[in-house]
Enzyme design. Structure first.
Site, mmCIF file in Angstrom:
data_model
loop_
_atom_site.group_PDB
_atom_site.id
_atom_site.type_symbol
_atom_site.label_atom_id
_atom_site.label_comp_id
_atom_site.label_asym_id
_atom_site.label_seq_id
_atom_site.Cartn_x
_atom_site.Cartn_y
_atom_site.Cartn_z
ATOM 1 C CE1 TYR A 188 1.590 -30.270 14.854
ATOM 2 C CE2 TYR A 188 2.143 -31.124 16.907
ATOM 3 C CZ TYR A 188 1.804 -30.042 16.060
ATOM 4 O OH TYR A 188 1.735 -28.891 16.646
ATOM 5 C CB SER A 201 4.751 -28.470 18.468
ATOM 6 O OG SER A 201 4.093 -29.243 19.466
#
Length: 262
Positions: A166, A152
């Site tokens: 995350y 990501s």
């Protein structure tokens, strides 16, 4: 050196974790419609079966479901064993299964770190290690086996949201990819990561509903990612066209992570 040969994945055996929904589903469709034999894993067995039915209706390639809860070490081992029962070699593993956890900094729970890092990083390594013998059997000098880790841009830039575990997990995944590239390249296995930006998925649904216009405005290309964007990148990395790419982190975000802010 024609395009049909350069980007050919016909008959390659592919495992896509989290392949029943979201970005994983987009990736799975890209492989199946181009003739690959794709194994989809998800803890949602009903979603797995539905995705397999829809993908097989597209023709050319084939899809199979192996439901597994990759939060659990036992299921990680079982998934690797199930693939070995059906296949003698594995050309591509796409480590896509992942989770997120947002909470205010002063309330951020320790449990979030255990849960997110286990799925997004720890068990990615474990599963990849367990299927490495199958990858080695598929690997050729000019057409290596491939590891593709779905990361990501939050592992590159700082997120505006309080998703501490995350972002850290995805930064770790990008670095793990490089480490694997160095170690496994000697076995004719490449390892690369894709730093995804905004795509229309269940994980992003609430964010896009609330901040969709602002996010689009922050992307130089002015749009949210589409299925062909992520599927095309995976096809490139899995084909002869991407055979010499090893240790890269490819940003598929429309340039959002590069956009300056005043």
């Amino acid at each position: 050196m024609d395009a049909s040969s350069l980007f050919n994945v016909q008959d390659k055996v592919v495992l896509v974790t989290g392949g029943a929904k979201g970005i994983g589903r987009m990736i799975s469709e890209g492989y199946v419609t181009n003739g690959a034999r794709v194994y989809i894993s998800s803890r949602d067995s009903a979603a797995c079966e539905q995705a397999v039915g829809e993908l097989n209706a597209l023709g050319k390639g084939t899809a199979y479901a192996i439901p597994a809860d990759l939060y659990k070490a036992a299921d990680v081992k079982r998934l690797a064993e199930e693939i070995s029962k059906h296949e003698t070699k594995l050309h591509v593993i796409v480590n896509n299964a992942g989770s997120n956890w947002a909470a205010p900094y002063d309330e951020y729970p320790s449990a979030a770190w255990s849960r997110v890092l286990t799925l997004n990083l720890h068990h990615v390594f474990d599963l990849t290690r367990l299927v490495t013998p199958l990858l080695e059997k598929a690997a050729l000098h000019d057409d290596p086996a491939r590891i593709i880790n779905i990361g990501s841009i939050d592992g590159i830039k700082i997120s505006a949201h309080e998703t501490f575990a995350y972002g850290a997990s995805k930064a770790g995944l990008h670095h793990l990819s490089r480490h694997l590239a160095n170690h496994l390249g000697k076995r004719n296995i490449t390892s690369n990561s894709i730093a995804c930006g905004a795509f229309e998925t269940k994980m992003m649904a609430a964010t896009l509903q609330k901040f969709g216009n602002e996010i689009r405005d922050s992307i130089p290309l002015g749009r949210i990612g589409e299925p062909c964007d992520i599927a095309g990148t995976c096809l490139f990395l899995s084909s002869r066209a991407g055979a010499y790419v090893n240790g890269a982190t490819i940003r598929v975000d429309g340039g959002r992570s590069l956009a300056p802010k005043l």
